[in-house]
Design an enzyme around this catalytic site. Structure first.
Site, PDB file in Angstrom:
ATOM      1  CB  THR A   1     -20.794  29.648 -66.246  1.00 41.28           C
ATOM      2  OG1 THR A   1     -20.233  29.938 -67.540  1.00 41.28           O
ATOM      3  CG2 THR A   1     -20.532  30.798 -65.304  1.00 41.28           C
ATOM      4  CG  ASN A   2     -16.135  28.145 -68.437  1.00 37.23           C
ATOM      5  OD1 ASN A   2     -15.794  29.087 -69.149  1.00 37.23           O
ATOM      6  ND2 ASN A   2     -16.827  27.104 -68.911  1.00 37.23           N
ATOM      7  CG  LEU A   3     -13.354  32.366 -64.271  1.00 45.88           C
ATOM      8  CD1 LEU A   3     -12.062  32.527 -63.473  1.00 45.88           C
ATOM      9  CD2 LEU A   3     -14.368  33.433 -63.865  1.00 45.88           C
TER      10      LEU A   3
END
Length: 380
Positions: free
Chosen positions: A198-200
């Site tokens: 995933t990402n931030l």
């Protein structure tokens, strides 16, 4: 705009007076309601003199609460105590202010002021969640000097409150009758039953866009990514993967006047997902494959407006944003730099086929209102 301004019992009540004065000074018609607790800190006469019509519980007769609710176009409570937030969250109406707010319904702009321990208490945080889920706006307090020490719980400044109401007024009613689809937050691509790539992204920008679109009178549909906060939308969905997002947007987009793609979609996903938890080892090699470009692949209908986002280094930002505007067949693209990911403020640009608006370094709520103004202008 007609603003109903509530003041509750807090030592910050004098800042509520200044905020209401600034809102009236900006040209809005303001009527005030002071709770019994508020009158212990400020006098109704000050509000009548500096702002406009002012009411207290002593004026609560017959259908006054219905009249004020129907008259108002924007509702603000500043300062908002834990008590008034709890009342509105749970539908308790036992004085003029809480009854008028219940009659008016969301959205109400709450500006909390309280001691840090009260703000961080599980009960207040749960009421905060409920208020947001109901479609209300909360201008969360800052950390600063309080009546007893220093901590989180300090009310936002009168200038910030008045500025937010002014932004609200600039878009008010501009998208009435329109349906706006907003996708926001990160996607998460599974590696195995318990791990994801995933990402931030926090999804905060998408939440603010939904809030601004509702202020503009639009019917808002929100698609929330993995782990993102719930937005104040009329209809809500949640997704995890890019594939789920693409399928849902393809189904929903044709029924909306505008499609805003603020999602942080994973560019890659594992080409193979393990059906069992991958055990610990010295190393792990993962083969990735590209995810589809969702917004570029959506079908278009005549008159629809499509909005995308571009995040990159400042040096490459404008060039890449303009390239994506064309290649993805967008009407608007919002560009912001990644020098300060997750920061409250960033450098934003709004780019269309015929102009570039450099908004400078502003907050996400300010950027969201600017986007909705541009969207409304195109859809006029």
């Amino acid at each position: 705009m007609r603003v109903l301004f509530g003041v509750t019992g807090s030592v910050a009540a004098h800042r509520g007076l200044e905020a209401a004065r600034l809102i009236a000074k900006a040209g809005h018609e303001v009527r005030c309601i002071l709770t019994r607790g508020a009158t212990e800190f400020v006098r109704p006469l000050a509000f009548k003199t500096l702002v406009g019509e002012t009411y207290t519980d002593e004026d609560f007769k017959s259908t006054l609460h219905i009249e004020l609710a129907g008259w108002s176009e924007c509702r603000v409570v500043a300062p908002a105590t834990a008590n008034i937030m709890a009342k509105v969250a749970h539908g308790i109406a036992d004085d003029l202010l809480s009854t008028a707010l219940l009659a008016a319904g969301p959205p109400v702009i709450f500006v909390p002021a309280m001691h840090e321990s009260m703000w961080l208490s599980p009960a207040t945080q749960e009421n905060l969640r409920v208020l947001k889920s109901q479609g209300h706006t909360v201008m969360e307090p800052t950390t600063g000097d309080l009546s007893s020490g220093r901590g989180a719980g300090r009310m936002r400044s009168p200038e910030e409150i008045a500025g937010y109401v002014n932004e609200w007024a600039r878009v008010f009613g501009s998208l009435r009758g329109k349906r706006v689809l907003v996708a926001y937050g990160p996607t998460a691509e599974p590696l195995d039953p318990v791990r994801v790539i995933t990402n931030l992204s926090s999804g905060r920008m998408g939440v603010e866009i939904c809030r601004a679109a509702r202020a503009a009178g639009a019917f808002v549909t929100a698609i929330r990514g993995h782990g993102a906060a719930q937005a104040p939308a009329h209809d809500s969905y949640s997704i995890m993967t890019a594939q789920e997002l693409g399928e849902l947007m393809a189904r929903l987009a044709p029924d909306h006047s505008a499609v805003i793609m603020a999602s942080a979609v994973a560019d890659f996903r594992p080409s193979r997902v393990s059906g069992e938890k991958i055990g610990r080892g010295e190393s792990l090699r993962i083969e990735l494959e590209s995810t589809p470009d969702i917004i570029a692949g959506l079908p278009r209908k005549k008159g629809q407006v499509f909005v995308g986002f571009c995040l990159n280094d400042e040096s490459k930002l404008v060039e890449e944003a303009r390239s994506k505007l064309i290649s993805k067949h967008l009407d608007i693209i919002v560009a912001n730099d990644l020098s300060s990911p997750g920061a409250e403020r960033a450098h934003f640009l709004i780019i269309t086929r015929d102009k570039t608006l450099d908004l400078g370094v502003i907050s996400k709520p300010e950027a969201a209102f600017a986007l909705i103004r541009e969207l409304a202008e195109i859809m006029r």
